[in-house]
Design a protein around this motif. Sequence first.
Motif, PDB file in Angstrom:
ATOM      1  N   LYS A 179     -15.319   1.370   7.174  1.00  0.00           N
ATOM      2  CA  LYS A 179     -14.886   1.380   5.774  1.00  0.00           C
ATOM      3  C   LYS A 179     -13.364   1.426   5.625  1.00  0.00           C
ATOM      4  CE  LYS A 179     -19.171   3.522   4.145  1.00  0.00           C
ATOM      5  NZ  LYS A 179     -19.789   4.657   3.385  1.00  0.00           N
ATOM      6  N   GLY A 180     -12.702   0.708   6.530  1.00  0.00           N
ATOM      7  CA  GLY A 180     -11.250   0.598   6.448  1.00  0.00           C
ATOM      8  C   GLY A 180     -10.480   1.746   7.050  1.00  0.00           C
ATOM      9  N   LYS A 181     -11.159   2.700   7.678  1.00  0.00           N
ATOM     10  CA  LYS A 181     -10.467   3.866   8.231  1.00  0.00           C
ATOM     11  C   LYS A 181      -9.931   3.617   9.635  1.00  0.00           C
ATOM     12  CE  LYS A 181     -13.155   7.290   5.615  1.00  0.00           C
ATOM     13  NZ  LYS A 181     -14.080   8.451   5.717  1.00  0.00           N
ATOM     14  N   ASP A 182     -10.600   2.746  10.390  1.00  0.00           N
ATOM     15  CA  ASP A 182     -10.221   2.525  11.781  1.00  0.00           C
ATOM     16  C   ASP A 182      -9.892   1.054  12.033  1.00  0.00           C
ATOM     17  OD1 ASP A 182     -10.540   5.195  12.685  1.00  0.00           O
ATOM     18  OD2 ASP A 182     -12.709   4.917  12.695  1.00  0.00           O
ATOM     19  N   LEU A 183      -9.154   0.827  13.102  1.00  0.00           N
ATOM     20  CA  LEU A 183      -8.748  -0.523  13.484  1.00  0.00           C
ATOM     21  C   LEU A 183      -9.705  -1.096  14.518  1.00  0.00           C
ATOM     22  CD1 LEU A 183      -6.660  -2.866  13.606  1.00  0.00           C
ATOM     23  CD2 LEU A 183      -5.456  -1.531  15.371  1.00  0.00           C
TER      24      LEU A 183
ATOM     25  N   LEU B 284      -2.793   8.426   3.892  1.00  0.00           N
ATOM     26  CA  LEU B 284      -2.707   6.989   3.624  1.00  0.00           C
ATOM     27  C   LEU B 284      -4.033   6.459   3.100  1.00  0.00           C
ATOM     28  CD1 LEU B 284      -0.787   5.741   6.810  1.00  0.00           C
ATOM     29  CD2 LEU B 284       0.166   6.294   4.564  1.00  0.00           C
ATOM     30  N   THR B 285      -3.963   5.533   2.178  1.00  0.00           N
ATOM     31  CA  THR B 285      -5.170   4.850   1.720  1.00  0.00           C
ATOM     32  C   THR B 285      -5.581   3.824   2.770  1.00  0.00           C
ATOM     33  OG1 THR B 285      -3.956   3.078   0.611  1.00  0.00           O
ATOM     34  CG2 THR B 285      -4.396   5.100  -0.657  1.00  0.00           C
ATOM     35  N   LYS B 286      -6.766   3.261   2.595  1.00  0.00           N
ATOM     36  CA  LYS B 286      -7.235   2.231   3.530  1.00  0.00           C
ATOM     37  C   LYS B 286      -6.275   1.044   3.545  1.00  0.00           C
ATOM     38  CE  LYS B 286     -11.963   3.601   2.444  1.00  0.00           C
ATOM     39  NZ  LYS B 286     -13.225   3.185   1.782  1.00  0.00           N
ATOM     40  N   ALA B 287      -5.836   0.637   2.371  1.00  0.00           N
ATOM     41  CA  ALA B 287      -4.908  -0.497   2.281  1.00  0.00           C
ATOM     42  C   ALA B 287      -3.583  -0.178   2.950  1.00  0.00           C
ATOM     43  CB  ALA B 287      -4.685  -0.876   0.818  1.00  0.00           C
TER      44      ALA B 287
ATOM     45  N   LEU C 187       4.245  -4.387  21.484  1.00  0.00           N
ATOM     46  CA  LEU C 187       3.118  -3.671  20.903  1.00  0.00           C
ATOM     47  C   LEU C 187       3.598  -2.354  20.291  1.00  0.00           C
ATOM     48  CD1 LEU C 187       0.459  -4.252  23.696  1.00  0.00           C
ATOM     49  CD2 LEU C 187       0.797  -5.553  21.586  1.00  0.00           C
ATOM     50  N   PRO C 188       3.236  -2.084  19.056  1.00  0.00           N
ATOM     51  CA  PRO C 188       3.713  -0.856  18.400  1.00  0.00           C
ATOM     52  C   PRO C 188       3.149   0.399  19.048  1.00  0.00           C
ATOM     53  CG  PRO C 188       2.071  -1.975  17.045  1.00  0.00           C
ATOM     54  CD  PRO C 188       2.385  -2.906  18.167  1.00  0.00           C
ATOM     55  N   LYS C 189       3.947   1.456  18.996  1.00  0.00           N
ATOM     56  CA  LYS C 189       3.558   2.737  19.582  1.00  0.00           C
ATOM     57  C   LYS C 189       2.964   3.695  18.542  1.00  0.00           C
ATOM     58  CE  LYS C 189       5.648   1.630  23.527  1.00  0.00           C
ATOM     59  NZ  LYS C 189       4.897   1.346  24.781  1.00  0.00           N
ATOM     60  N   ASN C 190       2.986   3.296  17.273  1.00  0.00           N
ATOM     61  CA  ASN C 190       2.622   4.231  16.210  1.00  0.00           C
ATOM     62  C   ASN C 190       1.252   3.953  15.593  1.00  0.00           C
ATOM     63  OD1 ASN C 190       3.392   1.837  14.992  1.00  0.00           O
ATOM     64  ND2 ASN C 190       4.379   2.826  13.239  1.00  0.00           N
ATOM     65  N   THR C 191       0.414   3.168  16.254  1.00  0.00           N
ATOM     66  CA  THR C 191      -0.883   2.813  15.673  1.00  0.00           C
ATOM     67  C   THR C 191      -1.761   4.045  15.472  1.00  0.00           C
ATOM     68  OG1 THR C 191      -0.783   0.628  16.708  1.00  0.00           O
ATOM     69  CG2 THR C 191      -2.930   1.379  15.934  1.00  0.00           C
ATOM     70  N   GLU C 192      -1.813   4.903  16.481  1.00  0.00           N
ATOM     71  CA  GLU C 192      -2.634   6.108  16.370  1.00  0.00           C
ATOM     72  C   GLU C 192      -2.122   7.013  15.243  1.00  0.00           C
ATOM     73  OE1 GLU C 192      -5.684   8.241  16.650  1.00  0.00           O
ATOM     74  OE2 GLU C 192      -5.515   6.723  18.231  1.00  0.00           O
ATOM     75  N   GLU C 193      -0.816   7.075  15.104  1.00  0.00           N
ATOM     76  CA  GLU C 193      -0.216   7.887  14.041  1.00  0.00           C
ATOM     77  C   GLU C 193      -0.618   7.354  12.661  1.00  0.00           C
ATOM     78  OE1 GLU C 193       4.269   8.849  12.328  1.00  0.00           O
ATOM     79  OE2 GLU C 193       4.015   8.107  14.381  1.00  0.00           O
ATOM     80  N   ILE C 194      -0.610   6.030  12.510  1.00  0.00           N
ATOM     81  CA  ILE C 194      -1.003   5.420  11.231  1.00  0.00           C
ATOM     82  C   ILE C 194      -2.474   5.706  10.931  1.00  0.00           C
ATOM     83  CG2 ILE C 194      -1.368   3.216  10.043  1.00  0.00           C
ATOM     84  CD1 ILE C 194       1.086   2.163  11.599  1.00  0.00           C
TER      85      ILE C 194
ATOM     86  N   PHE D 146       0.105  -3.975  10.054  1.00  0.00           N
ATOM     87  CA  PHE D 146       0.808  -5.250   9.904  1.00  0.00           C
ATOM     88  C   PHE D 146       2.305  -5.047  10.116  1.00  0.00           C
ATOM     89  CE2 PHE D 146      -2.636  -7.621   7.648  1.00  0.00           C
ATOM     90  CZ  PHE D 146      -2.439  -8.873   8.233  1.00  0.00           C
ATOM     91  N   ASN D 147       2.884  -4.125   9.361  1.00  0.00           N
ATOM     92  CA  ASN D 147       4.333  -3.932   9.389  1.00  0.00           C
ATOM     93  C   ASN D 147       4.824  -3.434  10.746  1.00  0.00           C
ATOM     94  OD1 ASN D 147       4.539  -4.750   6.719  1.00  0.00           O
ATOM     95  ND2 ASN D 147       4.332  -2.666   5.909  1.00  0.00           N
ATOM     96  N   SER D 148       4.006  -2.648  11.433  1.00  0.00           N
ATOM     97  CA  SER D 148       4.430  -2.135  12.739  1.00  0.00           C
ATOM     98  C   SER D 148       4.594  -3.278  13.744  1.00  0.00           C
ATOM     99  CB  SER D 148       3.431  -1.098  13.255  1.00  0.00           C
ATOM    100  OG  SER D 148       2.176  -1.687  13.554  1.00  0.00           O
ATOM    101  N   PHE D 149       3.776  -4.312  13.636  1.00  0.00           N
ATOM    102  CA  PHE D 149       3.929  -5.488  14.495  1.00  0.00           C
ATOM    103  C   PHE D 149       5.123  -6.327  14.052  1.00  0.00           C
ATOM    104  CE2 PHE D 149      -0.247  -4.578  16.150  1.00  0.00           C
ATOM    105  CZ  PHE D 149      -0.283  -5.202  17.384  1.00  0.00           C
ATOM    106  N   LEU D 150       5.243  -6.551  12.736  1.00  0.00           N
ATOM    107  CA  LEU D 150       6.301  -7.418  12.233  1.00  0.00           C
ATOM    108  C   LEU D 150       7.681  -6.828  12.475  1.00  0.00           C
ATOM    109  CD1 LEU D 150       4.664  -8.479   8.832  1.00  0.00           C
ATOM    110  CD2 LEU D 150       4.754  -9.786  10.966  1.00  0.00           C
ATOM    111  N   ASP D 151       7.796  -5.515  12.404  1.00  0.00           N
ATOM    112  CA  ASP D 151       9.101  -4.855  12.567  1.00  0.00           C
ATOM    113  C   ASP D 151       9.682  -5.055  13.964  1.00  0.00           C
ATOM    114  OD1 ASP D 151       8.989  -3.954   9.984  1.00  0.00           O
ATOM    115  OD2 ASP D 151       8.360  -1.914  10.489  1.00  0.00           O
ATOM    116  N   ILE D 152       8.820  -5.140  14.978  1.00  0.00           N
ATOM    117  CA  ILE D 152       9.325  -5.234  16.358  1.00  0.00           C
ATOM    118  C   ILE D 152       9.111  -6.617  16.972  1.00  0.00           C
ATOM    119  CG2 ILE D 152       9.127  -2.764  16.810  1.00  0.00           C
ATOM    120  CD1 ILE D 152       6.473  -3.275  18.185  1.00  0.00           C
TER     121      ILE D 152
END
Length: 250
Positions: free
Chosen positions: A229-233, A197-200, A184-191, A207-213
Amino acid sequence: MANNRVRSLIAAIVFLILLALIIVAIFYFVRRNQQPTISDKSCPRPKQFATDYDFDYTTRSNEFQNLNSTISYFRLSLSWSPSFCTYSKQGPNLFQCQNNFTYIVHGLWPNAYGPPGEKRSMRHHPRNCRNEQAMSTDTIHKYFCLMPSESLMQAEWEKHGTCYWDSPEDYFEQINALYSNLQLPKNTEEILSNTTLTKAQRRSGIFNSFLDINPQLARDNMQVIMIHKGKDLKEVAICYDLNFNYTKCG
């Protein structure tokens, strides 16, 4: 001479017993390291579990039973706890929201693909296959760190687990195995908190934080669902085939 033989026999028996104990201990610690347990003492748990967590779909107007769908794949849904707690009216009163949980399991769902091009809804998937009694508090205690809510655990077991597994212990042990094999990525809150960063870009960053590890995970094995509106997970879903290998999400 006879006494020497008896002593030698006793010594041999003691040696074999000690050897057997050592082998059992080694096997136990190897298995424990291979499959992390969810009964981690560092995980917060209520001082006393609730007693009214049973679930009965027949008493709920928005629930239904579907025994006719064929299971095509499984979907492990990981909820982002901070977002849930922010937008839930019940958040301040929930144990989950009074502690620092991050990714927790929303559920493991047997799903159906359906005919190509047909719009699917939750009513197409297996659901509420059996109306079960409340699971034991021992099971709740063991797996509480996966899904820190007695009522959610019971509801997910009855709504989804009963459509494939024989017991709640089997269901949660499968969840434990899948969850434990994910990094599980540790940087979700940081993102999510990065206002540049835009919503996209936020969604792509998760996505990339999961794929990288998780090198065995492919992009189409995942779904990232954003809210506000794309701001939160809201959640991240991982999909598995009938042998619990990663597969394309439906």
